[in-house]
Design a protein around this motif. Sequence first.
Motif, short mmCIF file in Angstrom:
data_model
loop_
_atom_site.label_atom_id
_atom_site.label_comp_id
_atom_site.label_asym_id
_atom_site.label_seq_id
_atom_site.Cartn_x
_atom_site.Cartn_y
_atom_site.Cartn_z
N ARG A 63 41.69 -0.58 -24.64
CA ARG A 63 42.33 -1.16 -23.46
C ARG A 63 43.82 -1.27 -23.69
O ARG A 63 44.26 -1.52 -24.80
N HIS B 159 42.16 -2.98 -17.26
CA HIS B 159 40.81 -3.51 -17.24
C HIS B 159 39.74 -2.53 -17.73
O HIS B 159 38.66 -2.94 -18.12
N LEU C 211 38.17 -1.65 -10.24
CA LEU C 211 37.10 -1.44 -11.22
C LEU C 211 36.10 -0.38 -10.76
O LEU C 211 35.58 0.38 -11.56
N CYS D 128 31.54 -8.32 -12.22
CA CYS D 128 32.94 -8.38 -12.62
C CYS D 128 33.85 -7.84 -11.52
O CYS D 128 34.92 -8.40 -11.25
N MET E 219 36.86 -9.90 -9.66
CA MET E 219 38.25 -9.45 -9.62
C MET E 219 38.76 -9.40 -8.19
O MET E 219 39.92 -9.75 -7.91
N THR F 244 35.58 -6.29 -19.29
CA THR F 244 37.03 -6.25 -19.47
C THR F 244 37.49 -6.54 -20.89
O THR F 244 38.64 -6.25 -21.23
N LYS G 72 37.98 -9.48 -21.89
CA LYS G 72 38.73 -10.73 -21.78
C LYS G 72 37.84 -11.81 -21.19
O LYS G 72 36.85 -11.53 -20.52
N LEU H 156 41.70 -14.09 -17.52
CA LEU H 156 42.01 -13.31 -16.32
C LEU H 156 42.58 -14.19 -15.22
O LEU H 156 43.49 -13.79 -14.48
#
Length: 298
Positions: free
Chosen positions: A46, A82, A123, A191, A195, A233, A235, A240
């Motif tokens: 990433r 991401h 994504l 996810c 987002m 991700t 994270k 985020l």
Amino acid sequence: MIKLHHQTLQDFYRWHQREESEHDINPVAVYRREEFSCSRSLESGRYKFYKVSLCVQGSGRLGYADCGVDITRSALAFSDPHIPYSWEPYSAEQTGYFCLFTEDFLSRRKRHGVLPSSPFFQLDGDPVRFPDEEQTRLISYFFERMLLEQNSNYPGKYAVIHNYLDLIIHEALKMQPSHLLFRNTAAFRLCSQFMILLDQHFSEQGDWRKPADFAGQLYVHVNHLNRSVREVTGKTTTTLIAERAVLEAKHLLLQPSHTIAEIAYRLGFNHPGNFNIFFKKHTGLTPTEFRRQTVCSS
């Protein structure tokens, strides 16, 4: 090959054995692919920046998450922080262009053009397009113009570069998708929904929300949301949310009509001092320093 996880722009330059130049430290930079070691393999990782690449000559395999696409002709590719990506070259000759930009660049242009909301940086988007010869020539021209602007002394050159990136995205939208399909897992879908909800919330309301608040809106347990976000991700949900809050704070700080106290309260901080601590923790600057530095560089 080496593994590069959450690689910064500085890491990227070191990996390519390049010294930082004046424009390397700015929030957007444009290069020719032949100036970099694009014939070297890069394992999946990433990266803390966005990238728009045009491959004119050369072949290889571009990987996104656990999917990939063979590049055997001109290709336009988009990547963001991401989704992990990788590159496995098939040929030594690699020509074309690429543009790198950071969240700072997006925050400054957040309400302008199609770049911040581009489907290629979502994504569930398809990040690869294959332009025909005419489109390749046109997009190459846009990149050449960006290179000229980058090397100019014009004060508004980054706004011009942003406009050329918008034109590239518009051209990409005219092309057929590459049908590079991401894994359609439950974690990936959740996810993606998170987002989208996160971006909508800060764009419309702007105040702070905890992971549990978003989990409630998505009708899932907060632990399930946290696991899914971390799986996709790399994270945490909290990270985020904080990153998105910083992006919104930067956008508001660029508007002189908002006082720092007003921005703090809008983002859900009970006291401006708490906002100052939060902002400096994530950026290395106080809100006042960021505003002053931005005004001086504009």
